[in-house]
Design an enzyme around this catalytic site. Structure first.
Site, PDB file in Angstrom:
ATOM      1  CB  SER A  71      -0.897   0.004   1.246  1.00 54.50           C
ATOM      2  OG  SER A  71      -1.488   1.269   1.446  1.00 54.50           O
TER       3      SER A  71
ATOM      4  CE1 TYR B 179      -4.434  -2.010   4.766  1.00 54.29           C
ATOM      5  CE2 TYR B 179      -3.617   0.159   4.146  1.00 54.29           C
ATOM      6  CZ  TYR B 179      -4.084  -1.090   3.793  1.00 54.29           C
ATOM      7  OH  TYR B 179      -4.183  -1.428   2.460  1.00 54.29           O
TER       8      TYR B 179
END
Length: 334
Positions: free
Chosen positions: A127, A152
């Site tokens: 990501s 995350y």
């Protein structure tokens, strides 16, 4: 060729599976259909995939190794594309253990299975959030990514480290893809463009964080899956003489590589909202708020590595991409 796609009922997983099926690949789809967002949306995506004869689906959870092993034992996939993960930056602040289960335990299970049932290539989702508090733009895979601002992001950075270890120890060719704000039809309802559309259509106020002073490298989903497709046979080659003082940080002495995959064109949040208003045909009621915890000011991808390897660069404009999304939204939600 058999390709196993985890997260096949998810947004990117659905679009990728659909493209692979159209190209004639056998696709083994795995998803746990969790309730992080509307399960019916996931089921509707799956219903379209199941129309293809070359698609086989298993409802399984990545963190259950023995259950996952049954699929590997039966199919022996040639390529694994791991898109399954607990998504969402803000949710990771509320529910950290969901990210440990899915993004860490689940990913090490995938690595172990690729070790015991050897694959030609493991491609996995990282990501843009790994860039965390970085200031230098565009974000390059040669930049340091040791300052995440959400759990995350930390799990995605961990995935890259875990993949490198398995590439080195067991010779598994791994490619990590740092996705930059993916959007489009059949998207995730927790994403801003989706919730903005829902609220604008229903006349509710939209929450604009940091008073709109943010930029995002919005990347249309068709560009994302085209990039993944072109990478299938581009297995990383190890550089036996790799030296961190002179060589790219995104490659290694192992068969390992990390890429950015983004539009390479950041868009101001207020411009994004303006385009969305135009496509919906209605002005948004805006509520301006301070920056949220875990958020970043800008994402901006340097995609030169990807362009070099696959001769492809995402190119869909925000105007065209949001037009396609709004058309789908109006059709799907009638």
């Amino acid at each position: 060729m058999k390709i196993l796609v985890t997260g096949a009922a998810g947004f990117i997983g659905f679009h990728l599976s659909n493209l692979l099926l159209e190209k004639g690949f056998n696709v083994i789809g795995i998803d746990n259909l969790n309730a992080y967002y509307d399960v019916q949306l996931k089921k509707d995506r799956l219903a379209l995939l199941k129309k293809h004869k070359l698609f086989k689906f298993y409802k399984k959870d990545l963190k259950n190794y023995k259950s996952m092993e049954l699929v590997f034992k039966e199919h022996h996939p040639d390529i694994v594309i791991n898109l399954a993960a607990q998504a969402g930056v803000r949710y990771s602040i509320e529910n950290p253990f969901a990210y440990v289960d899915s993004n860490l335990t689940g990913f090490v299970n995938i690595l172990e299975l690729c070790r015991h049932y050897p694959v030609k290539h493991l491609i996995y989702a990282s990501s843009s959030s790994v860039y965390g508090g970085n200031k230098l733009t565009p974000f390059s895979t040669n930049h340091n990514v040791d300052h995440p601002v959400s759990l995350y992001a930390a799990t995605k950075k961990s995935n890259e480290l875990m993949a490198h270890t398995y590439s080195h120890l067991y010779g598994i060719p791994t490619s990590g893809l740092r996705f930059f704000t993916v959007y489009g039809p059949w998207g995730r309802p927790d994403m801003a463009y989706f919730s903005f559309t829902k609220d604008i259509v229903s006349g509710k106020a939209i929450k604009v964080f940091n008073h709109g002073q943010m930029q995002r490298d919005f990347t249309y989903v068709d560009d994302i899956v085209e990039g993944i497709y072109r990478l299938l046979d581009k297995t990383p080659v190890k550089n036996e003489n790799w030296d961190e003082r002179t060589d790219e940080m995104s490659s290694s002495f192992a068969s390992y590589k990390v890429y950015n995959i983004g539009n390479n064109q950041p868009v101001e949040l207020m411009k994004f909202i303006s385009v969305l208003e135009k496509e919906i045909g209605k002005e948004a009621v805006k509520e301006f708020h301070e920056m949220q915890a875990g958020d970043v000011l800008i994402t901006y991808a340097d995609v030169s590595d990807l362009e070099k390897v696959i001769d492809f660069k995402p190119k869909t404009s925000i105007e065209e991409g949001l037009k396609q999304f709004v058309e789908w939204y109006k059709t799907y939600y009638k």
